[in-house]
Design an enzyme around this catalytic site. Structure first.
Site, PDB file in Angstrom:
ATOM      1  N   GLY A  22      -2.753  -2.263 -21.570  1.00 44.15           N
ATOM      2  CA  GLY A  22      -2.583  -3.016 -21.324  1.00 44.15           C
ATOM      3  C   GLY A  22      -1.176  -3.948 -22.003  1.00 44.15           C
ATOM      4  O   GLY A  22      -1.864  -4.437 -22.942  1.00 44.15           O
ATOM      5  N   ASN A 120      -7.498   0.168 -28.811  1.00 43.56           N
ATOM      6  CA  ASN A 120      -8.058   0.724 -29.803  1.00 43.56           C
ATOM      7  C   ASN A 120      -7.729   2.686 -29.152  1.00 43.56           C
ATOM      8  O   ASN A 120      -7.594   4.081 -30.097  1.00 43.56           O
ATOM      9  CB  ASN A 120      -9.062   1.355 -29.707  1.00 43.56           C
ATOM     10  N   THR A 148      -3.672  -6.252 -27.940  1.00 43.62           N
ATOM     11  CA  THR A 148      -4.473  -6.446 -27.226  1.00 43.62           C
ATOM     12  C   THR A 148      -5.657  -7.195 -26.954  1.00 43.62           C
ATOM     13  O   THR A 148      -5.283  -7.958 -28.193  1.00 43.62           O
ATOM     14  CB  THR A 148      -6.089  -5.599 -27.556  1.00 43.62           C
ATOM     15  N   ASP A 150      -8.208  -7.838 -25.466  1.00 44.33           N
ATOM     16  CA  ASP A 150      -9.088  -7.473 -25.816  1.00 44.33           C
ATOM     17  C   ASP A 150      -9.694  -8.076 -27.184  1.00 44.33           C
ATOM     18  O   ASP A 150     -10.780  -7.619 -27.315  1.00 44.33           O
ATOM     19  CB  ASP A 150     -10.065  -6.465 -25.335  1.00 44.33           C
ATOM     20  N   MET A 196     -10.991 -11.801 -19.276  1.00 43.41           N
ATOM     21  CA  MET A 196     -10.652 -10.146 -19.002  1.00 43.41           C
ATOM     22  C   MET A 196     -12.162  -9.801 -20.473  1.00 43.41           C
ATOM     23  O   MET A 196     -12.119 -10.310 -20.951  1.00 43.41           O
ATOM     24  CB  MET A 196      -9.531  -9.753 -19.503  1.00 43.41           C
ATOM     25  N   GLY A 197     -11.986  -8.904 -21.028  1.00 38.59           N
ATOM     26  CA  GLY A 197     -12.472  -8.255 -22.070  1.00 38.59           C
ATOM     27  C   GLY A 197     -13.399  -7.123 -21.446  1.00 38.59           C
ATOM     28  O   GLY A 197     -15.032  -8.077 -21.097  1.00 38.59           O
ATOM     29  N   ARG A 198     -12.601  -6.010 -21.591  1.00 39.43           N
ATOM     30  CA  ARG A 198     -13.980  -4.261 -21.189  1.00 39.43           C
ATOM     31  C   ARG A 198     -16.096  -4.725 -21.900  1.00 39.43           C
ATOM     32  O   ARG A 198     -16.285  -4.825 -20.777  1.00 39.43           O
ATOM     33  CB  ARG A 198     -13.455  -3.878 -21.129  1.00 39.43           C
TER      34      ARG A 198
HETATM   35  O1  F6P Z   1      -6.069  -3.689 -22.234  1.00 43.15           O
HETATM   36  C1  F6P Z   1      -6.824  -4.631 -22.008  1.00 43.15           C
HETATM   37  C2  F6P Z   1      -7.742  -5.562 -20.105  1.00 43.15           C
HETATM   38  O2  F6P Z   1      -6.919  -6.427 -20.334  1.00 43.15           O
HETATM   39  C3  F6P Z   1      -8.798  -5.088 -20.222  1.00 43.15           C
HETATM   40  O3  F6P Z   1      -9.440  -6.073 -20.597  1.00 43.15           O
HETATM   41  C4  F6P Z   1      -8.902  -4.814 -18.799  1.00 43.15           C
HETATM   42  O4  F6P Z   1     -10.110  -4.465 -18.476  1.00 43.15           O
HETATM   43  C5  F6P Z   1      -8.051  -3.780 -18.435  1.00 43.15           C
HETATM   44  O5  F6P Z   1      -7.223  -4.517 -19.580  1.00 43.15           O
HETATM   45  C6  F6P Z   1      -7.487  -3.890 -17.089  1.00 43.15           C
HETATM   46  O6  F6P Z   1      -6.386  -2.567 -17.766  1.00 43.15           O
HETATM   47  P1  F6P Z   1      -5.200  -1.954 -16.407  1.00 43.15           P
HETATM   48  O7  F6P Z   1      -4.558  -3.048 -16.241  1.00 43.15           O
HETATM   49  O8  F6P Z   1      -5.300  -0.797 -16.515  1.00 43.15           O
HETATM   50  O9  F6P Z   1      -6.191  -2.138 -14.860  1.00 43.15           O
END
Ligand code: F6P
Length: 426
Positions: A22, A120, A148, A150, A196-198
């Protein structure tokens, strides 16, 4: 005594830079740091188109064709200028063909340094490639470069990209709360912002910088580190509305229920097997309406938050540039399998420096919010969290604006290097 003229030998070979995962509001500042530092040392830089996929497909961009001004403009341009991807290389045993292909591409273009700018998962890819040199008898140095939103990379004090999303989140929480407060008497009583923040609640925590004290927004923050407790949440919303008149909630997209399942999964998975998240805010809003009867609004800034370069943190933009420059310095010093990490040397005044850390200590690890950063009820941030987060959103570095009222972002030529190999058949 005769004077000896010392001339530094120009390193031989090219450097390949790739963006991964991302993107952020400042990842291109890192690209600028890499390219400007390499140019200063006389090292040509190629950029892989769409991350590691560009390296596998031999889709390489010659950054030497870009003007000095275009590279400088990357410092204030969001998105990934060369394209990014989510693609996980398997182990050397599981997919030797991919590694052999990478070495073939590196060899064909005299790539001697590979700089992989990501989170990561990307540190894992960078580590694997760094091991290729030995395994496949090709002299390649590999440096991971942190990035990142995150903020969940191990070892580094913070991750480039986070400070800016943190600033966007704190500012947006403050502004939206002023809006809700103005009309709460006759209209919306609860505003829910999803961020965000998985797996880690750093971005949600940053919303806490919007205000301090029981009645200041955000009144409730929901972290992935704490399982969602519906009864406690509803009780706090009700108490806040009765006391303050309205309530701002900030929820992390990675919020889990008591069984450890995401409250809101979109149902799709990416190349790393991660669930696509998004939609926890409407779930919470429906709950508030059904159980408490309050009028609500919710917002999901999604990509707006990680691309908001107009509201970037100056500290973050500077750190993003610095890790790119340091990565080149480390590569030229012959280092391999390391990442430039940010080391905090003082909270107030905020001071930091960059050091090299082994990728093996960073790959595939996730740094969550420490318990000491969460208040006892789990709905807010502590003074320790404020001390950590506060400096990261300091300063503004707005992009230049044009006569049309829009930011003047970089437009690159992205001139592709002629292919030397047959297409890669996977
Ligand atoms: O890179 C981290 C992140 O921004 C997360 O917080 C989010 O869940 C994810 O990427 C979204 O990813 P994508 O753009 O691939 O759907």
């Amino acid at each position: 005594m005769s004077k000896t003229r010392t001339s530094q030998a120009k390193p031989s070979g090219r450097l390949l830079y790739a963006q991964s995962g991302g993107v952020t509001a400042v990842i291109n500042a890192t690209a600028a740091g890499v390219i400007e530092a390499a140019r200063a040392k006389g090292v040509p830089v190629y950029a892989a188109h769409n991350g590691i996929l560009g390296a596998l497909r031999e889709e390489l961009i010659d950054t030497g064709k870009e003007t000095k001004a275009a590279i400088a403009a990357l410092r204030h341009t969001p998105g990934g200028a060369f394209g990014s991807c989510r693609y996980k290389l398997k182990s050397l045993d599981a997919n030797r063909a991919e590694y052999e292909r990478l070495i073939d591409v590196f060899r064909a273009h005299d790539i001697r340094w590979f700089l992989y700018n990501g989170g990561n998962d990307s540190a894992d890819t960078a580590l694997k490639i760094s091991q290729l040199g030995k395994a496949m008898n090709y002299d390649i140095r590999c440096i991971g470069v942190p990035k990142t939103v995150d903020n969940d990379l191990a070892v580094t004090d913070c991750c480039p990209g986070f400070g800016s999303v943190a600033k966007y989140t704190a500012v947006s929480t403050l502004e939206a709360s002023l809006d809700v407060a103005s009309m709460a008497d006759t209209s919306t009583k609860v505003f829910i912002l999803e961020v965000m923040g998985r797996h880690a609640g750093w971005i949600a925590a940053a919303a806490g910088l919007a205000g301090e004290g029981a009645d200041a927004p955000p009144h409730i923050i929901l972290f992935p580190e704490r399982p969602f407790d519906e009864a406690a949440f509803l009780a706090k919303v009700k108490a806040t509305v009765e006391r303050v008149g309205w309530c701002t909630v900030v929820a992390s997209e990675g919020l889990l229920n008591a069984e450890g399942q995401f409250l809101a999964e979109a149902g799709t998975r990416d190349a790393f097997g991660h669930s696509q998240l998004g939609g926890v805010a409407p779930v919470l809003a429906a709950l508030v309406k059904e159980k408490l009867g309050y009028k609500y609004h919710w917002a999901l800034p999604d990509y707006l938050q990680r691309s908001a370069r107009h509201l970037a943190s100056k500290t973050d933009a500077e750190q993003a540039y610095a890790v790119g420059k340091a990565a080149v310095d480390f590569a030229m010093a012959g280092m391999n399998a390391v990442m430039p990490v940010i080391v905090r040397t003082s909270d107030a005044p905020y001071r930091w420096k960059i050091e090299a850390a082994p990728l093996s200590k960073i790959a595939n690890r996730e740094k969550k919010m420490p318990a000491s950063f969460l208040t006892r009820d789990g709905f807010g941030i502590t003074a320790a969290a404020r001390r950590y987060l506060g400096p990261l959103i300091q300063g503004e570095a707005p992009p230049p604006y044009g006569k049309n009222g829009l930011p003047q972002y970089a437009t690159l030529k992205n001139s592709m290097v002629a292919r030397k190999l047959e297409p890669f058949a996977r």
